[in-house]
Design a protein around this motif. Structure first.
Motif, short mmCIF file in Angstrom:
data_model
loop_
_atom_site.label_atom_id
_atom_site.label_comp_id
_atom_site.label_asym_id
_atom_site.label_seq_id
_atom_site.Cartn_x
_atom_site.Cartn_y
_atom_site.Cartn_z
N ILE A 88 58.78 44.23 80.70
CA ILE A 88 58.66 44.89 81.99
C ILE A 88 59.73 45.98 82.16
N ASP A 89 60.38 46.35 81.06
CA ASP A 89 61.41 47.39 81.15
C ASP A 89 60.82 48.73 81.58
N ASP A 90 59.62 49.01 81.13
CA ASP A 90 58.96 50.25 81.52
C ASP A 90 57.94 49.92 82.60
N ALA A 91 58.40 49.88 83.85
CA ALA A 91 57.53 49.46 84.95
C ALA A 91 56.40 50.44 85.18
N SER A 92 56.57 51.70 84.79
CA SER A 92 55.52 52.69 85.03
C SER A 92 54.26 52.38 84.24
N ALA A 93 54.42 51.60 83.18
CA ALA A 93 53.27 51.27 82.34
C ALA A 93 52.55 50.01 82.80
N LEU A 94 53.08 49.33 83.81
CA LEU A 94 52.49 48.07 84.25
C LEU A 94 51.26 48.32 85.12
N THR A 95 50.23 47.55 84.87
CA THR A 95 49.00 47.59 85.67
C THR A 95 48.61 46.14 85.97
N PRO A 96 47.70 45.93 86.92
CA PRO A 96 47.24 44.56 87.17
C PRO A 96 46.71 43.89 85.91
N GLY A 97 46.06 44.64 85.06
CA GLY A 97 45.53 44.07 83.83
C GLY A 97 46.62 43.67 82.85
N THR A 98 47.64 44.53 82.67
CA THR A 98 48.71 44.20 81.73
C THR A 98 49.53 43.02 82.25
N LEU A 99 49.65 42.87 83.57
CA LEU A 99 50.37 41.72 84.12
C LEU A 99 49.67 40.42 83.76
N THR A 100 48.36 40.43 83.81
CA THR A 100 47.60 39.23 83.45
C THR A 100 47.83 38.85 82.00
N VAL A 117 46.23 29.95 89.88
CA VAL A 117 46.96 31.21 89.97
C VAL A 117 46.18 32.18 90.85
N LEU A 118 46.78 32.58 91.97
CA LEU A 118 46.16 33.55 92.86
C LEU A 118 46.46 34.98 92.44
N ALA A 119 47.68 35.22 91.95
CA ALA A 119 48.06 36.57 91.52
C ALA A 119 49.31 36.50 90.67
N ARG A 120 49.50 37.54 89.85
CA ARG A 120 50.73 37.75 89.10
C ARG A 120 51.34 39.05 89.60
N LEU A 121 52.66 39.05 89.75
CA LEU A 121 53.29 40.22 90.37
C LEU A 121 54.46 40.72 89.55
N TYR A 122 54.67 42.04 89.62
CA TYR A 122 55.95 42.66 89.26
C TYR A 122 56.48 43.30 90.53
N PHE A 123 57.78 43.12 90.82
CA PHE A 123 58.33 43.71 92.04
C PHE A 123 59.64 44.45 91.74
#
Length: 279
Positions: A88-100, A117-123
């Protein structure tokens, strides 16, 4: 002849006080023995009840010692899943799909699956931004940030720490399991989280209940938990999350509360009615 009979009767009357005395003494002795037997039975019963109460308290302590670390260790599994933060170092590349993909269902516990699991998050706490695999309700979003900004965190590895907290606690509570990177002032900077149904916590509790004897460990004296104890888990507001209880009013029960970093869940252990024969 009459004189002889009266003489013998008089001699028998001389022994009457002795006979009466012996009868009274026998009665008193019987009463003392009965009292001692009753007192011994009472002491035995009190000692047995004290032992059963101690067993229940010991099982509650063991339940706490098993369950709470497993929750925290589950968050450590998330840290491993994101490879110490590298994914998660490059947050700009994170999407809902990549989080899953980055956060698999079993990162917290192998007993879980996608249904909890209802959701996965990066904050990003500094900018108050969230990337989520599913849309959060506004109340969940607000309480998520409230939890992140006020919740104590347990140190896991380096600057990374973890915590559990309940939101919307009431008719439909949900749970967040949060892994956060803290700054030098112990404030969250960024992190990832699972948004979960409460049943996920119940599944972890059930996994422990089914696999970890709460008395005697792995010794030959150990019995399966379902032979000895009922356990229950609830939120602070008494919303039931998990329970094996069948007895309405157990004779012996003990309660413990988890630390705030583990969600402040309330857990109880009660002795089954058939357990005294086994113990």
């Amino acid at each position: 002849m009459w004189k002889a009979m009266l003489k013998r009767l008089g001699s028998h009357r001389a022994y009457l006080p002795l006979v009466v005395g012996l009868l009274v003494l026998t009665f008193l002795l019987t009463a003392v023995l009965a009292y001692q037997a009753q007192d011994a039975d009472r002491q035995h019963r009190e000692a047995a009840e004290a032992a059963l109460r101690d067993y229940t308290e010991l099982a509650a302590d063991q339940w706490l010692n098993e369950f709470q670390p497993n929750l925290i260790n589950g968050i450590t599994g998330v840290w491993v899943a994101i490879k110490g933060g590298a994914l998660i170092d490059d947050a700009s590349a994170l999407t809902p799909g990549t989080l899953t993909t980055i956060l698999p269902d079993t990162a917290l516990c192998r007993c879980l699956d996608g249904e909890e699991v209802l959701a996965r998050l990066y904050f990003d706490a500094e900018n108050r931004t969230v990337v989520s695999s599913s849309v959060l309700a506004e109340s969940d979003y607000d309480q998520f940030w409230q939890g992140v900004e006020s919740q104590p965190f347990a140190r896991l590895s380096g600057r990374w720490s973890g915590a559990w907290f309940v939101v919307s606690d009431g008719r439909s509570p949900t749970v967040f399991s949060v892994l956060a990177e803290l700054d030098s002032a112990s404030r969250p900077v960024r992190g990832v989280a699972f948004h979960l149904k409460p049943e996920a916590v119940g599944d972890i509790a059930n996994f422990i209940y089914q696999s970890r004897p709460l008395l005697f460990g792995n010794s030959p004296k150990a019995h399966p938990n379902d032979a000895l104890f009922n356990v229950a888990l609830s939120t602070q507001q008494q919303r039931s999350i998990y329970s094996t209880e069948t007895d309405a009013r157990p004779a012996f029960a003990a309660q413990r509360q988890l630390d705030p970093v583990a969600g402040s869940f309330v857990m109880s252990v009660s002795l089954k009615a058939t357990a005294p024969d086994l113990l």
